[in-house]
Design an enzyme around this catalytic site. Structure first.
Site, mmCIF file in Angstrom:
data_model
loop_
_atom_site.group_PDB
_atom_site.id
_atom_site.type_symbol
_atom_site.label_atom_id
_atom_site.label_comp_id
_atom_site.label_asym_id
_atom_site.label_seq_id
_atom_site.Cartn_x
_atom_site.Cartn_y
_atom_site.Cartn_z
ATOM 1 N N HIS A 453 0.815 -1.215 0.000
ATOM 2 C CA HIS A 453 0.000 0.000 0.000
ATOM 3 C C HIS A 453 0.854 1.274 0.000
ATOM 4 O O HIS A 453 0.317 2.373 -0.213
ATOM 5 C CB HIS A 453 -0.943 0.011 1.209
ATOM 6 C CG HIS A 453 -2.304 0.552 0.906
ATOM 7 N ND1 HIS A 453 -2.519 1.644 0.096
ATOM 8 C CD2 HIS A 453 -3.541 0.138 1.300
ATOM 9 C CE1 HIS A 453 -3.810 1.898 0.009
ATOM 10 N NE2 HIS A 453 -4.461 0.983 0.721
ATOM 11 N N ARG A 454 2.151 1.135 0.187
ATOM 12 C CA ARG A 454 3.018 2.313 0.133
ATOM 13 C C ARG A 454 3.259 2.776 -1.295
ATOM 14 O O ARG A 454 3.547 3.955 -1.531
ATOM 15 C CB ARG A 454 4.368 2.007 0.799
ATOM 16 C CG ARG A 454 4.286 1.694 2.283
ATOM 17 C CD ARG A 454 5.643 1.253 2.827
ATOM 18 N NE ARG A 454 6.107 0.008 2.188
ATOM 19 C CZ ARG A 454 7.289 -0.561 2.460
ATOM 20 N NH1 ARG A 454 8.105 -0.005 3.346
ATOM 21 N NH2 ARG A 454 7.625 -1.686 1.850
#
Length: 482
Positions: A453-454
């Site tokens: 998700h980064r």
């Protein structure tokens, strides 16, 4: 004679140690330049290590099953004495050849690639050769435990194996080619020297080892195996209880499996992935009927170059990564940056006898579908045979995991650190599906995407997975995406 110590070479790819699987020489043997002297297992592959020196083996540093750090002594070789080096000094026959090879030198030792001369297997001397060329030396076989008594020093961090006492009737070593067979035999306590191989020329196959292991297990259950079954076990007894008497059978026992080699590497990498990566998994069901029909049409047109479903899925992934390059990336935590790879280095999760490995196809986006299929087949076969060098098992930028081969529909896989995403594919099965408002039976599979998700948010991840699903349902979309 002057002695030279060969250190365990730099294994590359961040590897700092290797486990000794099998010595190919014994103390007293004569070795030539680039002759394979030991087989080792790193966290990535089982490979042969050639020696850059020629002469007589003086010492072997480390026992089979022991992990040796890079840069530590591996084998000590005594160079032959030149003619006239001392009063009455003589040179055994054949040493002139070794001296000439030693003067020629050897290239840098690189595991899996030899030392620059090549053909070391052709120069390998049989360990059963007569000792006439090496006075006082013996050449015991792989099953030397049956050839006679062996003098060994006490265990230490770097034990040196002493030369065995000569025997007039040495045992014939088992013919084993596959490192997987040797490892399987070691794990199950099977003495390879007692087996008669069923392969060509008497080669011991995996089935031979499994049959022997089954016989040992049956004998142990019957209480007649004695000390023949050598599995490492710990008695299931309270901590304060005395040790189980030798030879006692019938008690429940815990099997202890050392966390070493590739198993340790898998554990470390997956643990790090879970610690560092905030991963999210999304999934969707897709009608793969048209994909199977497309594969059948391709193979009918080109029967000499068959294309697998995995190859078509890989092609679809490459199309998706061209449209969504955010997923073809990694996070540099020290530099606080996201690095998107210029090319797609596609990792393919492959289950082997040694554990899960992820061989990498470099610049897979530059391959045609036929080339991709051929490369996938060759790479997975080499991975299962344990023949891939460490460099082929690192450096991926995106992984494709076909867990449907295990008969499961879905999964939430762990990302192959330091990559940013992984596509999982479940089994393809018949399911009821609505087609043009009508209920029909179709070939359906579940696709799952686990992403970091980064590097992106749900819009990018969902767009990629939807593109993959659409191409699975309508393979013609791949042409429009080129």
């Amino acid at each position: 004679m002057s002695e030279r110590v060969f250190l365990l070479p730099d294994l590359g790819e961040g590897l700092t140690e290797a486990e000794i699987v099998q010595w190919r020489v014994a103390v007293g043997d004569i070795v030539t330049v680039d002759q394979t002297v030991v087989e080792v297992e790193t966290a990535k592959a089982v490979v042969d290590v050639p020696c850059p020196y020629a002469g007589r083996v003086v010492a072997l540093h480390g026992a089979e099953g022991e992990a040796r750090p890079v840069g530590q002594p591996l084998i000590t070789v005594a160079e032959p004495v030149a003619d006239g080096a001392g009063a009455g000094a003589t040179e055994p026959a054949g040493h002139a050849v070794y001296r000439e090879e030693e003067r020629a030198g050897s290239g840098n030792v690189l595991i899996g690639y030899g030392t620059g001369h090549g053909g070391s297997r052709r120069r390998r001397r049989s360990r059963l050769a007569p000792a006439a060329h090496a006075p006082g030396a013996t050449a015991p076989a792989a099953g030397a435990a049956h050839a006679g008594p062996v003098s060994r020093p006490a265990a230490s961090p770097a034990p040196v194996l002493a030369a065995p006492v000569p025997d007039t009737a040495p045992a014939v070593p088992a013919l084993v080619i596959s490192p997987i067979v040797r490892r399987l035999a070691r794990e199950h306590g099977v003495d390879l020297s007692t087996l008669r191989g069923s392969g060509p020329g008497g080669v011991v196959r995996r089935a031979d080892v499994e049959a022997a292991a089954g016989a040992l297990a049956d004998a142990a259950r019957a209480g007649t195996a004695g000390s023949a079954a050598r599995l490492a076990v710990v008695p299931d007894l309270p901590a304060a209880s005395p040790a189980q008497p030798a030879g006692q059978v019938g008690l429940a026992q815990d099997v202890v499996i050392p966390l070493t080699g590739i198993r340790k590497a898998i554990a470390d990498k997956l643990s790090r992935s879970r610690r560092e990566i905030p991963e999210v998994t999304i999934w969707v069901d897709a009608d793969a009927t048209a994909l199977l029909e497309t594969r059948a049409a391709i193979n009918a047109a080109h029967p000499d170059r068959p294309v697998s479903i995995l190859a078509l899925l890989a092609r679809i992934c490459l199309s998706g990564l061209r449209r969504y390059p955010q997923l073809n990336a990694r996070v540099d935590t020290e530099g606080q940056r996201i690095i998107q790879s210029a090319g797609v280095h596609l990792g393919i999760a492959a289950q082997t006898d040694r554990g899960l490995v992820v061989p990498v196809l470099r610049d897979a986006d530059r391959l045609t579908t036929a080339e991709l299929a051929a490369e996938l087949a060759a790479t997975t076969a080499a991975a299962r045979a344990g023949e891939l060098p460490p460099a082929r098992l690192t450096g991926g930028s995106f992984t494709l995991n076909n867990y449907g081969v295990f008969g499961v529909d879905g999964s939430t896989p762990i990302i192959n650190h330091p990559e940013a995403a992984l596509l999982g594919v479940g089994r393809i099965v018949d399911k009821p599906w609505v087609v043009d408002g009508q209920l029909a039976v179709r070939k359906v599979t579940q696709l799952s995407l686990t992403f970091d998700h980064r590097v992106c948010d749900g819009g990018v991840a969902g767009g990629f997975l939807r593109h993959v699903a659409d191409c699975v349902e309508q393979p013609a979309l791949l042409i429009a995406a080129v």
